[in-house]
Write a protein that holds these residues in place. Structure first.
Motif, PDB file in Angstrom:
ATOM      1  N   THR A   1       0.523  -1.146   0.712  1.00  0.00           N
ATOM      2  CA  THR A   1       0.158   0.039  -0.076  1.00  0.00           C
ATOM      3  C   THR A   1       0.747   1.159   0.131  1.00  0.00           C
ATOM      4  OG1 THR A   1      -1.692  -1.164   1.402  1.00  0.00           O
ATOM      5  CG2 THR A   1      -2.002   1.433   1.061  1.00  0.00           C
ATOM      6  N   ALA A   2       1.898   1.094   0.840  1.00  0.00           N
ATOM      7  CA  ALA A   2       3.043   2.495   0.749  1.00  0.00           C
ATOM      8  C   ALA A   2       3.368   2.476  -0.641  1.00  0.00           C
ATOM      9  CB  ALA A   2       4.243   2.492   1.606  1.00  0.00           C
ATOM     10  N   ALA A   3       4.369   1.808  -1.393  1.00  0.00           N
ATOM     11  CA  ALA A   3       4.679   1.619  -3.006  1.00  0.00           C
ATOM     12  C   ALA A   3       3.729   1.846  -3.574  1.00  0.00           C
ATOM     13  CB  ALA A   3       4.926  -0.196  -3.618  1.00  0.00           C
ATOM     14  N   LEU A   4       2.346   2.399  -3.535  1.00  0.00           N
ATOM     15  CA  LEU A   4       1.577   2.463  -3.939  1.00  0.00           C
ATOM     16  C   LEU A   4       1.065   3.379  -4.111  1.00  0.00           C
ATOM     17  CD1 LEU A   4      -0.687  -0.822  -4.768  1.00  0.00           C
ATOM     18  CD2 LEU A   4       1.173   0.207  -5.991  1.00  0.00           C
ATOM     19  N   ALA A   5       0.880   4.600  -2.933  1.00  0.00           N
ATOM     20  CA  ALA A   5       0.509   5.962  -2.308  1.00  0.00           C
ATOM     21  C   ALA A   5       1.221   7.419  -3.374  1.00  0.00           C
ATOM     22  CB  ALA A   5       1.431   6.431  -1.368  1.00  0.00           C
ATOM     23  N   THR A   6      -0.207   7.716  -4.396  1.00  0.00           N
ATOM     24  CA  THR A   6       0.298   8.977  -4.851  1.00  0.00           C
ATOM     25  C   THR A   6      -0.246  10.316  -4.320  1.00  0.00           C
ATOM     26  OG1 THR A   6      -2.090   8.651  -5.776  1.00  0.00           O
ATOM     27  CG2 THR A   6      -0.458   6.977  -6.976  1.00  0.00           C
ATOM     28  N   LYS A   7       0.105  11.403  -4.527  1.00  0.00           N
ATOM     29  CA  LYS A   7       0.278  12.481  -4.166  1.00  0.00           C
ATOM     30  C   LYS A   7      -1.514  12.271  -4.772  1.00  0.00           C
ATOM     31  CE  LYS A   7       0.460  16.410  -3.025  1.00  0.00           C
ATOM     32  NZ  LYS A   7       1.520  17.266  -0.688  1.00  0.00           N
ATOM     33  N   GLU A   8      -2.163  11.668  -6.416  1.00  0.00           N
ATOM     34  CA  GLU A   8      -3.148  12.545  -5.932  1.00  0.00           C
ATOM     35  C   GLU A   8      -4.993  12.009  -5.540  1.00  0.00           C
ATOM     36  OE1 GLU A   8      -3.470  10.201 -10.269  1.00  0.00           O
ATOM     37  OE2 GLU A   8      -6.226  10.934  -9.999  1.00  0.00           O
ATOM     38  N   VAL A   9      -4.140  10.360  -5.030  1.00  0.00           N
ATOM     39  CA  VAL A   9      -4.492  10.094  -4.007  1.00  0.00           C
ATOM     40  C   VAL A   9      -4.696  10.763  -2.492  1.00  0.00           C
ATOM     41  CG1 VAL A   9      -5.307   7.838  -2.885  1.00  0.00           C
ATOM     42  CG2 VAL A   9      -5.060   7.841  -4.808  1.00  0.00           C
ATOM     43  N   TYR A  10      -4.009  11.275  -2.088  1.00  0.00           N
ATOM     44  CA  TYR A  10      -3.620  11.745  -0.711  1.00  0.00           C
ATOM     45  C   TYR A  10      -3.621  13.235  -0.290  1.00  0.00           C
ATOM     46  CZ  TYR A  10      -2.086   6.589   0.919  1.00  0.00           C
ATOM     47  OH  TYR A  10      -2.071   5.524   1.445  1.00  0.00           O
ATOM     48  N   GLY A  11      -3.513  13.891  -1.422  1.00  0.00           N
ATOM     49  CA  GLY A  11      -3.593  14.991  -1.174  1.00  0.00           C
ATOM     50  C   GLY A  11      -2.306  15.714  -0.283  1.00  0.00           C
ATOM     51  N   ASP A  12      -2.946  17.017  -0.342  1.00  0.00           N
ATOM     52  CA  ASP A  12      -1.905  16.647   1.069  1.00  0.00           C
ATOM     53  C   ASP A  12      -1.710  16.288   2.338  1.00  0.00           C
ATOM     54  OD1 ASP A  12      -1.534  19.515  -0.054  1.00  0.00           O
ATOM     55  OD2 ASP A  12      -2.320  20.973   1.199  1.00  0.00           O
TER      56      ASP A  12
END
Lengths: 461, 461, 461
Positions: free
Chosen positions: A359-370
């Motif tokens: 899940t960490a490896a798949l983290a994107t700014k698009e999903v998490y935003g700020d």
């Protein structure tokens, strides 16, 4: 078996009192209120414009109390399933938890950063100490019924220390995330305990075999532990995550994971158990694996969908572990795992670590935003890529397993010394060896026999 | 009774796994984090000036956990009063609650308004799902001991769906208020369950009669359930009311209603029970009726005085119901209501609906001030008069009764199909039919017989 | 022993219903919502710029619920240790707590200041009522097993009233601090109850001696009570302290005191108990003394170090009290203290009062900063010196002891009147006298005997 071997008159008081005196001295020397518990410092913050609501107490105290219930009621009663070991299960759980949380405050304080040579304490240190205690109680589950309280205290001293070391390496040095402790709490506690159990292997344990099982009411007491662990696991995983969406999301992911895990557990239990009936051991344990398995990824954007899949898998491997793996562990690897912690904490903990890494490896700014800053500050700051965060998570699992196994090995040999009043093979899983038991004979008769006509008359009068 | 009829090896796994897979697929397709659990969206709100404290998590999570305890410990242990049905009471409660809360999230999500084709989830959906689950567990109480877990899962599928329909009609279409669910939860769950029990009437149930009663320790386990329900009912009724005075007032009204109800229950129990003694059945159940009966009016300006009168009445009718009405229900109407849900949830729920209608009809701007907007937004906005709000409340009760009775009727016939592994009349109220039971014989002997001198010596050594 | 003497058909209903009717009338006449529960008044505050978060509900409701659990589960189950008195322990605890919290709301309302002739109620009055109830339950522990529920209700009426008088003198007139009630709750409740027990001395109580002890499972039920009290004591002591650092610090001091107390308890128990084994009575009770002993000083800058020393001392004197003092109390002073409340609440309460006096006397502006205003407003304002605050604390202890002993004496004589249906010496510690008991004979057989081959076949089919 002589009197002196398991008599605790000297050993237990010495252990308890010496340890407590050491702790008190260290607290006197090293521990201070933090900014939010100190009257003067907090009122300085108030003078600088803070509101009382900014005190972390209000963000975290309800979660702390839920975690506290899990540690003392949850773990304590979960282990009362043994027909004749309820006093010890609840009682030793109580003793080593009360010790471990103090010792953990010191050990974690050393590693989490001293403040001018002082350890600062507040609600967050209280939660972390309870977490560390949870790890010790998992190990306790592996050796349940076969150890004296003095052994357990010694084990706690070492395990808490190594827990703090491992936690420091994983969270601070490696920069991994593990808010609910799939790695630092569950994997660590389980494999540490399993290794201790391995070293303390008792070839003649079958002499106590008839006591190593439950009776009807002991299983009901154990369900109190199970249900409390299940209900409050969302609080456990979210207790130290960041304020706002993070606590909220972590609690919810855990809730869904557990629900899906429970359905998987019931389904699988009926498949594998005798005659298509349900097995209480599965319900009491495997239904909780969903909480373990989202301990790392729960704060991430795992989605309810992802949480449910993880929970479903966790319940499945846990039931299958109880059915097929535990007998192999005992017969081939000589690991006598009383509570099956490998199935509840070991494998689901490893699963949780892997899920966290992916899940960490798949983290994107698009999903998490700020929100990225809360969950993965190093990704937000640009220090690492998401894929590298995944690698850090995976390395952390390996480190945790290494420290747990090595630590458990050494601890096992220390606990093997014949000085702690351990029970003989013939009187394991038996409260009577360490507890004054109520007179059962007369009193039980009182409960079950027909009253004398005289008595009956009085009662009905 | 043949092996295949009640053997769950295929039926239960199929039910559990198919249902869970359907749920996971629907969650994957339809469910999203809401604004307060989504990392990106919440941080947008933070950027727009919100504080983390504005996250609804901090307003509602402690109440949610109390509700969660009521669902899993409260209902689960309340039903352990049967001497030989503790595993099933706690265990099936656990199973159907874990299922129902997932299914309810979907069903309520459909009706409470989708957001761009998606169901948004957060702390409020979690509370509402637990509420819906509570309704199913009430129905479970009516059929306790006479149903297989597969039947219970099927019942849950239908009941949750109809609950969501009824809730939508009552709260959204009719604009009634029912924060603590006197109508939507208690009345609905009770009459639905009673109708199911009616259709599943077993003329030969007296063959299991000797198991349809309590023993000393099973009554104590049941008291754990009772007390938790009693203590946390203020959280239940206030969990989804508006922030501020509303949550505060609702909790307090419930607290007073329950206290008065308890005194009425003890008083009445001693009047009607045999020989002027107290009857555990009354204490375990009727003392809770005060919480049910302020489920609708608890958020209104009922005053502590009004709350106490309602609680006192609720306790009274509940005890009298257990004493005089339950036997009639069974003999004349052929409704075998195992837990007496008609007395605890049915009549007090109807009472609560009536109290709510009257209290609403009496609402004035003078009493509520600007708080009217929270409690009765339609009165505040001038859309309706207070008297009409009272009428809407009354109509809602009628609708709820109608949907519950009709739904229960249909569900009963579906559950009557001989494919779910229901127990035969001779083995009702018996865990052994669905659970592997611990070996009682040897182990019990262990607990009660005089030890052999040899053993005794070892223990005392 | 005749039927009429202990038959409650008239006595208990009369007591319950008359008391409840009086309470309802007084509530109707005197009680109003406070500013934070009243819809109109709270929305005026909102209009004036308050946020819903400023509502005290959010600061205190989680603590209230923890206190509530201590009162109903904690005290209730702690007393189930008696083999044959579980229904009464939990059930009478439930009854008198439900009564006392209502009566306390009125009595404390009178003394804590009326508002235009009205008593204002909200979350703080609810917590204070629960506190007062706790005091009554402590006294209940001293007379457990030897009193009828009618006697207990009469005792509650008087004790709650005197509690409110004493609390008024100590906190308002004398200006002492006692947030966790070392004096007002524990010392008061213990010595009041001990004096009642002295007056109700039963020279022939040994006729019920065989029932005045525990059995295996009753001790496990009691541990539920113990653990809940232990876990939630931090919430108890901090429930009404000032917002911010005060609540935070009080909870933490209590947590450390209890942890240290637990280690002392286990150590000492193994020293003094038979054969170097642990004694459940000590674990169930003495481990809690640490919470009692920081009831006064917990909100002060006691430091974790100081808290641990206090806890350690409290556990020590409590275990020694159970071992050496209780037999003396019974034989020499003729005080039959069923639960040993002198050891758990009496001595640790006095210790807590002394610790509070000393800690107050040592308060300095340098340590407390502006936080002095929360903890010692009179020192902050310059009205008194710290040393004088210490003297006020010490005087408060003396006053509390005086009112408790005198009140208990008078109450004891009132309870001695032969009109309350008290049990005879031969049937003390016995549920059967006031409760309809489940048929044990048949049912127990059901649980323990080998099934008939026929039954077994069906079950295994």
């Amino acid at each position: 078996m002589t009197n002196s071997a398991t008599n605790l008159r000297l050993k237990l008081p010495m252990a308890c009192i010496i340890l407590e005196v050491i702790i008190i001295i260290l607290f006197g020397t090293l521990v201070q209120y933090d900014d939010e518990t100190d009257a003067k410092l907090w009122h300085k913050e108030i003078a600088n414009g803070s509101s009382n609501y900014d005190n972390d107490f209000y963000y975290r105290y309800p979660s702390f109390q839920d975690v506290h219930v899990m540690i003392f009621i949850g773990f304590g009663f979960l282990m009362t399933f043994l027909q004749r070991y309820g006093f010890s299960s609840v009682g030793f759980n109580f003793l080593i938890a009360a010790f471990a949380l103090q010792w953990a405050t010191l050990m974690q304080g050393f590693f989490h950063g001293m403040h001018g040579g002082k350890i600062h304490v507040g609600i967050e240190s209280m939660i972390n100490a309870d977490f560390c205690t949870g790890s010790v109680l998992i190990s306790f589950g592996a050796v349940l019924g076969k150890t004296s309280p003095v052994q357990l205290l010694v084990m706690s001293v070492i395990e808490v220390t190594l827990f703090a070391v491992n936690e420091f390496i994983v969270l601070t040095v490696l920069g991994a995330k593990d808010a609910g402790g799939s790695m630092t709490i569950h994997t660590f506690g389980a494999y540490f305990g399993l290794m201790v159990a391995r070293v303390l292997y008792r070839p003649n344990l079958d002499k106590s075999k008839h006591k190593n099982c439950s009776v009807y009411h002991s299983d009901l007491f154990a369900m109190i532990g199970t249900i409390y662990l299940w209900m409050f696991w969302p609080s456990f995983n979210s207790a130290v995550t960041a304020h706002g969406d993070d606590q909220h999301r972590t609690a919810m992911n855990t809730y869904y994971s557990l629900a899906a895990c429970t359905l998987a557990t019931y389904g699988l239990s009926a498949v594998v158990a005798h005659d298509g009936k349900l097995d209480m051991v599965h319900i009491q344990n495997a239904a909780l694996a969903g909480g373990v398995a989202v301990g790392t990824a729960g704060e991430m954007m795992l989605t309810p969908f992802g949480s449910m899949i993880v929970g479903f898998l966790a319940g499945t491997i846990s039931v299958l572990g109880f059915k097929f793996l535990s007998p192999i562990l005992e017969q081939k690897l000589k690991i006598q795992d009383t509570c099956g912690v490998h199935n509840l904490h070991g494998m689901p903990g490893v699963l949780g670590a892997i899920v966290g890494a992916v899940t960490a490896a798949l983290a994107t700014k698009e999903v998490y935003g700020d929100g990225m800053a809360d969950v993965f500050p190093d990704i937000q700051s640009g220090d690492v890529e998401a894929s590298f965060q995944g690698i850090r998570q995976a390395i952390s699992l390996a480190v945790t397993l290494g420290i747990a196994l090595l630590g458990g090995l050494i601890t096992g040999f220390i606990l093997k010394l014949p000085i702690y009043g351990a029970p003989p093979d013939t009187i394991c899983f038996e409260d009577g060896i360490y507890w004054e038991l109520p007179g059962e004979e007369g009193s039980h008769e009182e409960l079950t026999t027909v009253r004398t006509p005289d008595e009956a008359e009085k009662l009905n009068a």
